[in-house]
Design a protein around this motif. Structure first.
Motif, PDB file in Angstrom:
ATOM      1  N   ASP A  39      47.042  32.008  76.991  1.00  0.00           N
ATOM      2  CA  ASP A  39      47.460  32.703  77.824  1.00  0.00           C
ATOM      3  C   ASP A  39      46.770  32.584  79.567  1.00  0.00           C
ATOM      4  O   ASP A  39      45.836  32.415  79.644  1.00  0.00           O
ATOM      5  N   SER A  40      47.790  33.102  80.416  1.00  0.00           N
ATOM      6  CA  SER A  40      47.202  32.825  81.926  1.00  0.00           C
ATOM      7  C   SER A  40      46.483  34.020  82.283  1.00  0.00           C
ATOM      8  O   SER A  40      46.677  35.021  81.269  1.00  0.00           O
ATOM      9  N   ALA A  41      45.702  34.103  83.119  1.00  0.00           N
ATOM     10  CA  ALA A  41      44.872  35.312  83.614  1.00  0.00           C
ATOM     11  C   ALA A  41      45.779  36.461  83.831  1.00  0.00           C
ATOM     12  O   ALA A  41      45.661  37.434  83.535  1.00  0.00           O
ATOM     13  N   GLN A  42      47.178  35.974  84.507  1.00  0.00           N
ATOM     14  CA  GLN A  42      48.012  37.157  84.698  1.00  0.00           C
ATOM     15  C   GLN A  42      48.738  37.751  83.357  1.00  0.00           C
ATOM     16  O   GLN A  42      49.122  38.947  83.411  1.00  0.00           O
ATOM     17  N   GLN A  43      48.646  36.823  82.639  1.00  0.00           N
ATOM     18  CA  GLN A  43      49.386  37.401  81.289  1.00  0.00           C
ATOM     19  C   GLN A  43      48.411  38.212  80.535  1.00  0.00           C
ATOM     20  O   GLN A  43      48.925  39.397  79.939  1.00  0.00           O
ATOM     21  N   THR A  44      47.183  37.910  80.712  1.00  0.00           N
ATOM     22  CA  THR A  44      46.168  38.882  80.031  1.00  0.00           C
ATOM     23  C   THR A  44      46.274  40.256  80.875  1.00  0.00           C
ATOM     24  O   THR A  44      45.958  41.314  80.357  1.00  0.00           O
ATOM     25  N   PHE A  45      46.240  40.082  82.078  1.00  0.00           N
ATOM     26  CA  PHE A  45      46.183  41.127  83.025  1.00  0.00           C
ATOM     27  C   PHE A  45      47.450  42.127  82.466  1.00  0.00           C
ATOM     28  O   PHE A  45      47.061  43.375  82.544  1.00  0.00           O
ATOM     29  N   ASP A  46      48.595  41.496  82.625  1.00  0.00           N
ATOM     30  CA  ASP A  46      49.722  42.181  82.306  1.00  0.00           C
ATOM     31  C   ASP A  46      49.652  42.872  80.881  1.00  0.00           C
ATOM     32  O   ASP A  46      50.126  43.927  80.850  1.00  0.00           O
ATOM     33  N   ALA A  47      49.177  42.354  79.895  1.00  0.00           N
ATOM     34  CA  ALA A  47      48.910  43.028  78.542  1.00  0.00           C
ATOM     35  C   ALA A  47      47.904  43.982  78.541  1.00  0.00           C
ATOM     36  O   ALA A  47      48.221  45.165  77.869  1.00  0.00           O
ATOM     37  N   LEU A  48      46.726  44.113  79.386  1.00  0.00           N
ATOM     38  CA  LEU A  48      46.167  45.195  79.381  1.00  0.00           C
ATOM     39  C   LEU A  48      46.705  46.312  80.097  1.00  0.00           C
ATOM     40  O   LEU A  48      46.722  47.567  79.768  1.00  0.00           O
TER      41      LEU A  48
END
Length: 471
Positions: A357-366
């Motif tokens: 996952d991209s850092a943005q995808q991890t951010f969005d999941a959080l």
């Protein structure tokens, strides 16, 4: 004939009396006690005032069967004020003698404070050496969050782990991250055991059934990342592509399970240097013990500690701490997110660069609340802001880690990749081997990205309570 003094003193006479009041009749400096504790927001008794340590020379001997530690600590420091007395942090253990500049000094104990009264008072700016001889059974301490630190006996030896205030369980010192120093640590153990510490192994000698390991750490090190690991270890010595020594010590029970991931240390180091800038220390590696206490990994300087075979993300996380936490060290424990937010973000970047996952995808999941399986964990993320943990028991909670990483992603969104990487590399370079706090970081970001408005990020994501309205 005696004539009484006039009722009104001249200005010169008054000045002379004031000088005598400060210096004493003999003209010597009259100092004051250095003070116990540095008033850290979360650990107010940690550390001590009035001096700055430049070097620790620790000579230790440990008997695992009797769990007895014998130590001599030679502490070289510079007085930052005129001192009549000063404190060292030491929890438990019996102090046999204290000398300052080779002369016996009076001392007393109260809780974790070892108060030293040197024979001759110390002047501001003076460099002085204090020698403490001590022994006993070192203590295992319990953190406010319930985890164990200090001196942890193991089946075949012991572990010394110090975050946040556990180092005072095995040596006297100024146990606060704001006072970093060089270290020489000598450890004598029964023949057949190893003693692993920070820095570089300078010698290993065996005499009379006991082996002494001498370790040297030249770069400044905070007390909480100093370590000693005593036990049976398989030792591997390699180098990275650029010649950096890699020293890995693994408990034999973990050797097979950890071999593949530890073999990736050179690869991880190369990737981290590309992302974070030049490596700040003279060696790297890892310590892997059997999977028992303490149940957490720790970024001990040069070679992080792992309680059993680490997974890849944990290895990336702890090695990135060598830049963020060990080299750039927080000024107080309130600034813990500058350690953990950065190290958490490092694992996000690793995933992004290695097909995950991209850092943005991890951010969005959080932000959506589907990062954790447990909804309580998702809610806990918003329980307090990263820069204001809700007490000493919570400096290692998820807002400090994951929400701290989210702050970095918000900065990246605002400035773009080129400026963002310049910021995180420049931050590591600007405060290399030093200390910094959150205000230093926000000021640095604003300086490196002029014209950008970070006020909402600081207000809502870094300092704000609750979940921000918009991702």
């Amino acid at each position: 004939m005696y004539r009484s003094a006039p009722a009104v003193r001249t200005a010169a006479a008054t000045s002379a009396l004031l000088v005598l009041a400060v210096t004493g009749c003999d003209g010597g400096v009259h100092g004051t006690p250095g003070g116990s504790g540095l008033r850290d927001p979360y650990f107010p008794k940690a550390g001590n005032g009035g001096y700055d340590v430049t070097h620790y020379g620790l000579t230790l001997a440990y008997d695992p069967d009797g769990r007895r530690l014998t130590g001599t600590a030679v502490i070289t420091a510079r007085a930052t004020k005129d001192l009549s007395a000063f404190d060292l942090d030491l929890k438990g253990l019996d102090v046999h003698s204290v000398t300052v500049e080779g002369t016996g000094a009076r001392f007393n104990r109260a809780g974790q404070e070892l108060t030293v009264r040197p024979h001759d008072e110390l002047s501001e700016g003076e460099t002085f050496s204090t020698t403490v001889r001590y022994s006993g059974t070192p203590q295992t301490l319990t953190d406010p969050d319930g985890s164990k630190e200090g001196w942890l006996p193991t089946a075949d030896g012991a572990l010394a782990l110090g975050e946040p205030v556990g180092s005072m369980a095995w040596f006297p010192g100024n146990d606060h991250p704001s006072d970093k120093a060089a270290y020489d640590i000598s450890v004598t153990v029964p023949k057949g055991l190893q003693a692993v510490s920070n820095g570089e192994l300078k010698s290993e000698t065996t005499t009379g059934g006991r082996t002494t390991f001498r370790w040297h750490t030249a770069e400044p090190m905070a007390s909480y990342v100093a370590t000693v690991a005593i036990g049976h270890y398989d030792i591997t010595r390699t180098t990275t592509k650029n010649g950096l020594p890699v020293y890995v010590a693994v408990d034999p029970t973990q050797a097979k399970a950890s071999s593949a991931v530890l073999a990736r240390i050179p690869e991880i180091m190369e990737w981290e240097e590309d992302n974070f800038g030049p490596y700040p220390f003279s060696s790297t590696g890892a310590i892997v013990d059997h999977g028992q206490d303490p149940g957490y990994a720790l970024e001990t300087q040069n070679r992080p500690f792992f309680p059993g075979s680490p997974d890849l993300h944990t290895l990336v996380h702890e090695l990135s701490h060598q830049w963020y936490g060990d080299s750039v060290t927080p000024r107080t424990w309130r600034d813990m997110w500058l350690n953990e937010g950065f190290a958490t973000y490092a694992s996000w970047l690793w995933d992004e660069d290695h097909g995950g996952d991209s850092a943005q995808q991890t951010f969005d999941a959080l932000y959506r609340g589907d990062y954790y399986d447990d909804d309580a964990d998702n809610q806990a993320l918003w329980s307090f802001p990263p820069a204001r943990p809700s007490g000493a028991a919570h400096i290692s909670d998820s807002p400090v880690y994951e929400r701290g990483a989210m702050v970095l992603q918000k900065i990246r969104q605002t400035v773009g990749d080129d400026t963002f990487y310049a910021i995180i590399q420049g931050w590591a370079a600007a405060h290399r081997h030093g200390n910094a706090d959150t205000a230093d970081f926000t000021a640095y970001v604003e300086k490196k990205a002029p014209g950008k408005d970070f006020s909402a990020i600081w207000r809502d994501w870094l300092y704000g309570s609750g979940k921000p309205a918009h991702p």
